[in-house]
Design an enzyme around this catalytic site. Structure first.
Site, PDB file in Angstrom:
ATOM      1  N   CYS A 116      43.426  48.346  35.890  1.00  0.00           N
ATOM      2  CA  CYS A 116      44.833  48.326  36.311  1.00  0.00           C
ATOM      3  C   CYS A 116      45.658  49.424  35.649  1.00  0.00           C
ATOM      4  O   CYS A 116      46.756  49.731  36.102  1.00  0.00           O
ATOM      5  CB  CYS A 116      45.442  46.960  36.040  1.00  0.00           C
ATOM      6  N   HIS A 261      52.907  47.845  36.880  1.00  0.00           N
ATOM      7  CA  HIS A 261      51.704  47.334  37.521  1.00  0.00           C
ATOM      8  C   HIS A 261      52.047  45.984  38.160  1.00  0.00           C
ATOM      9  O   HIS A 261      52.820  45.201  37.602  1.00  0.00           O
ATOM     10  CB  HIS A 261      50.597  47.189  36.474  1.00  0.00           C
ATOM     11  N   ASN A 291      47.876  42.120  43.702  1.00  0.00           N
ATOM     12  CA  ASN A 291      47.537  43.080  42.647  1.00  0.00           C
ATOM     13  C   ASN A 291      46.523  44.070  43.204  1.00  0.00           C
ATOM     14  O   ASN A 291      45.388  43.707  43.491  1.00  0.00           O
ATOM     15  CB  ASN A 291      46.947  42.289  41.466  1.00  0.00           C
TER      16      ASN A 291
HETATM   17  N1  ACO Z   1      45.499  27.334  42.937  1.00  0.00           N
HETATM   18  C1  ACO Z   1      45.779  26.140  42.413  1.00  0.00           C
HETATM   19  N2  ACO Z   1      45.526  25.818  41.119  1.00  0.00           N
HETATM   20  C2  ACO Z   1      44.974  26.782  40.351  1.00  0.00           C
HETATM   21  C3  ACO Z   1      44.654  28.061  40.852  1.00  0.00           C
HETATM   22  C4  ACO Z   1      44.938  28.324  42.208  1.00  0.00           C
HETATM   23  N3  ACO Z   1      44.699  29.507  42.770  1.00  0.00           N
HETATM   24  N4  ACO Z   1      44.128  28.786  39.840  1.00  0.00           N
HETATM   25  C5  ACO Z   1      44.105  28.007  38.746  1.00  0.00           C
HETATM   26  N5  ACO Z   1      44.612  26.780  39.058  1.00  0.00           N
HETATM   27  C6  ACO Z   1      44.791  25.629  38.184  1.00  0.00           C
HETATM   28  C7  ACO Z   1      43.930  25.710  36.936  1.00  0.00           C
HETATM   29  O1  ACO Z   1      42.643  25.218  37.194  1.00  0.00           O
HETATM   30  C8  ACO Z   1      44.722  24.826  35.985  1.00  0.00           C
HETATM   31  O2  ACO Z   1      44.407  23.490  36.266  1.00  0.00           O
HETATM   32  P1  ACO Z   1      44.206  22.398  35.066  1.00  0.00           P
HETATM   33  O3  ACO Z   1      45.518  22.367  34.326  1.00  0.00           O
HETATM   34  O4  ACO Z   1      43.895  21.140  35.802  1.00  0.00           O
HETATM   35  O5  ACO Z   1      43.083  22.937  34.232  1.00  0.00           O
HETATM   36  C9  ACO Z   1      46.169  25.019  36.407  1.00  0.00           C
HETATM   37  O6  ACO Z   1      46.130  25.605  37.709  1.00  0.00           O
HETATM   38  C10 ACO Z   1      46.964  25.903  35.464  1.00  0.00           C
HETATM   39  O7  ACO Z   1      46.250  27.080  35.206  1.00  0.00           O
HETATM   40  P2  ACO Z   1      46.785  28.103  34.146  1.00  0.00           P
HETATM   41  O8  ACO Z   1      45.686  29.070  33.847  1.00  0.00           O
HETATM   42  O9  ACO Z   1      47.433  27.397  33.019  1.00  0.00           O
HETATM   43  O10 ACO Z   1      47.957  28.825  34.958  1.00  0.00           O
HETATM   44  P3  ACO Z   1      48.908  29.956  34.434  1.00  0.00           P
HETATM   45  O11 ACO Z   1      50.293  29.430  34.446  1.00  0.00           O
HETATM   46  O12 ACO Z   1      48.421  30.619  33.173  1.00  0.00           O
HETATM   47  O13 ACO Z   1      48.807  31.023  35.605  1.00  0.00           O
HETATM   48  C11 ACO Z   1      47.758  33.136  36.138  1.00  0.00           C
HETATM   49  C12 ACO Z   1      47.563  31.607  35.914  1.00  0.00           C
HETATM   50  C13 ACO Z   1      48.636  33.310  37.356  1.00  0.00           C
HETATM   51  C14 ACO Z   1      46.393  33.742  36.373  1.00  0.00           C
HETATM   52  C15 ACO Z   1      48.426  33.748  34.904  1.00  0.00           C
HETATM   53  O14 ACO Z   1      47.781  33.356  33.738  1.00  0.00           O
HETATM   54  C16 ACO Z   1      48.450  35.266  34.969  1.00  0.00           C
HETATM   55  O15 ACO Z   1      49.086  35.853  35.816  1.00  0.00           O
HETATM   56  N6  ACO Z   1      47.790  35.922  34.034  1.00  0.00           N
HETATM   57  C17 ACO Z   1      47.778  37.382  33.990  1.00  0.00           C
HETATM   58  C18 ACO Z   1      46.904  37.980  35.022  1.00  0.00           C
HETATM   59  C19 ACO Z   1      47.035  39.479  34.946  1.00  0.00           C
HETATM   60  O16 ACO Z   1      48.029  39.998  34.502  1.00  0.00           O
HETATM   61  N7  ACO Z   1      46.068  40.217  35.341  1.00  0.00           N
HETATM   62  C20 ACO Z   1      46.317  41.659  35.229  1.00  0.00           C
HETATM   63  C21 ACO Z   1      45.286  42.382  34.878  1.00  0.00           C
HETATM   64  S1  ACO Z   1      44.262  42.600  36.273  1.00  0.00           S
HETATM   65  C22 ACO Z   1      43.227  43.894  35.881  1.00  0.00           C
HETATM   66  O17 ACO Z   1      43.331  44.572  34.949  1.00  0.00           O
HETATM   67  C23 ACO Z   1      42.069  44.065  36.802  1.00  0.00           C
END
Ligand code: ACO
Length: 334
Positions: A116, A261, A291
Site C-alpha cells: 500500500c 491511502h 482499498n
Molecule cells: N463482516 C462481518 N463481520 C466481520 C467481518 C465482515 N466482513 N470481518 C470480521 N468480522 C467480525 C469479526 O469476526 C469479529 O467478530 P467477533 O467479535 O465475534 O470475533 C468482529 O467482526 C469484529 O472484528 P474486529 O477485527 O474487532 O473489527 P475492527 O473494528 O477491528 O475492524 C477492520 C476490522 C475493518 C479490518 C479494521 O481493523 C481495519 O480497518 N484495520 C486496518 C486495515 C488496513 O488499514 N489495512 C491497510 C493496509 S492494506 C495493505 O497494506 C495491503
C-alpha cells in the site's frame, strides 16, 4: 552548483474495471453485512476485473489518460516505474507488460513491491531519477488486481470486503520552476511487523512454492491482524506527515489538500483529527473503490485534479501505510 530539478506532475490518469460489486453482492457470498462493512471501513462498493485482465491492462488505460493530460505520446516516456502487490506474473514484472502494451521501444521498466506504500516509494524513485538527470519523462503507475487473491467465503471476510481493483498513473518531468514539483518524500519500513499483514504463498522460501497443504490451509489468501494494522497506521501516518511538514518548514494548515491511502475511512479521519485538520481538506474515494493499495493515492489525485480541487501552487500532502510495515509521505507544490 544549480539545485537539482524538482519532479513535476504534468499528467494524471486512473482506470477501474467496469464490474461493480456492492456490499450487498458480498452478502450473497459470505456472512457479512452492508452495515458492518460501511461502519468499520466506509466502503460501499468496489470493482473487480474479469479473468484474463491483469494490473498492467488497468495501468495501460490509466497511463493513456495521464499521457493525454501531459500532452505526450508513449514514445516520449523514457522510464516506467510500476508499483503493485498483485503483479500479472510472479516474474517478469508488470512494468515489462506495460512497456510492451504502450509500445515505447526498449525503455527501462522497474517494478516496486511495497504494497500500500508502493506509490510513495515509487514517487521517491521517480523523483530521484529526475533530480539526477538520468531520466526526464517518467511514467509512474500503481495498479492492482486484488480480486484474484481474496477468499470470498466467511473465512476470508475480514480482508476480502476491504479490497478492490484499479489503477492510477502519473507523468513526471523536470520542473522549470524551482518552487513547484515534488518538495520531499519521506519513507520508512519496520520489517519486524511483516507477519501482521501478508500473503505467504507462492513463496520462494518454500519447496515447492505452493503445496496442497498450503492451499488446504488457505495460505494463498492474505492474512491480516486488522486491529494491529489500524493501531500502527493511525500513529505512523500523522508522524510521517509531520516529518514532511517540518522538513519543508510548513504547518498542517499550509497544506491545501490531503490525499491518503484508502484503507479505511476511520484511519483517515483519525489522521486528520491528529493533524487538527477538517476532513473536508482531504479527498477520499474508498466508498466507491475500496482499498486499491498502490493505486489508491494516484486514483485520488486524478479525481482531485480533474475535479478542480488542485490549483497551481497548491500544496498537496500524500501519505500511505501498509504491509511490511512500510509507510511514507510526500509533499508536492502543484
Ligand atoms: N463482516 C462481518 N463481520 C466481520 C467481518 C465482515 N466482513 N470481518 C470480521 N468480522 C467480525 C469479526 O469476526 C469479529 O467478530 P467477533 O467479535 O465475534 O470475533 C468482529 O467482526 C469484529 O472484528 P474486529 O477485527 O474487532 O473489527 P475492527 O473494528 O477491528 O475492524 C477492520 C476490522 C475493518 C479490518 C479494521 O481493523 C481495519 O480497518 N484495520 C486496518 C486495515 C488496513 O488499514 N489495512 C491497510 C493496509 S492494506 C495493505 O497494506 C495491503
Amino acid at each position: 552548483m544549480p539545485l537539482p530539478p524538482r519532479a513535476q506532475i504534468v499528467g494524471t490518469g486512473m482506470f477501474v474495471p467496469p464490474d461493480v460489486y456492492t456490499n450487498k453482492d458480498l452478502e450473497k457470498m459470505m456472512d457479512t453485512s452492508d452495515e458492518w462493512i460501511q461502519q468499520r471501513s466506509g466502503i460501499r462498493e468496489r470493482r473487480y476485473a474479469k479473468a484474463g485482465i491483469g494490473p498492467s491492462d488497468l495501468a495501460f488505460e490509466a497511463s493513456k489518460s495521464a499521457l493525454a493530460m501531459a500532452g505526450l505520446k508513449s514514445s516520449d516516456i523514457d522510464m516506467i516505474v510500476f508499483a503493485t502487490l498483485s503483479p500479472d506474473y510472479y516474474f517478469p514484472g508488470s512494468g515489462a507488460f506495460l512497456q510492451d502494451h504502450l509500445g515505447c521501444g526498449t525503455i527501462p521498466a522497474i517494478d516496486i513491491r511495497n504494497q500500500c506504500s508502493g506509490f510513495v516509494y515509487g514517487l521517491n524513485v521517480a523523483q530521484a531519477f529526475i533530480a539526477s538527470g538520468l531520466y526526464k519523462r517518467v511514467l509512474l503507475v500503481g495498479a492492482e488486481c486484488h480480486s484474484r487473491a481474496l477468499n470470498f467465503t466467511t473465512a476470508g471476510r475480514d480482508v476480502s470486503v476491504l479490497f478492490g481493483d484499479g489503477a492510477g498513473a502519473l507523468v513526471l518531468v523536470p520542473s522549470d520552476d524551482p518552487e513547484r514539483g515534488v518538495m520531499s518524500v519521506h519513507l520508512h519500513a519496520e520489517g519486524a511487523h511483516r507477519d501482521l499483514l501478508k500473503l505467504e504463498t507462492p513463496a520462494a522460501r518454500n519447496w515447492p512454492m505452493v503445496s496442497k497443504e498450503d492451499l488446504d490451509a488457505g495460505r494463498q489468501y492474505p492474512k491480516m491482524d486488522g486491529r494491529n494494522v489500524f493501531k500502527h497506521a493511525v500513529t505512523r501516518m500523522p508522524e510521517v506527515v509531520r516529518e514532511a511538514l517540518t522538513h519543508n518548514k510548513l504547518s498542517a494548515d499550509d497544506v491545501d489538500l490531503y490525499l491518503f491511502h484508502q484503507a479505511n475511512m476511520r484511519i483517515n479521519e483519525a489522521v486528520m483529527k491528529n493533524l487538527d485538520q477538517p476532513i473536508t481538506k482531504s479527498h477520499n474515494n474508498m466508498d466507491r473503490y475500496g482499498n486499491c493499495s498502490a493505486a489508491s493515492i494516484p486514483m485520488c489525485l486524478d479525481e482531485a485534479v480533474r475535479g478542480g480541487r488542485v490549483k497551481a501552487n497548491d500544496v498537496v500532502c500524500m501519505t500511505a501505510f501498509g504491509a511490511g510495515f512500510m509507510w511514507g509521505s510526500a509533499l508536492v507544490r502543484w
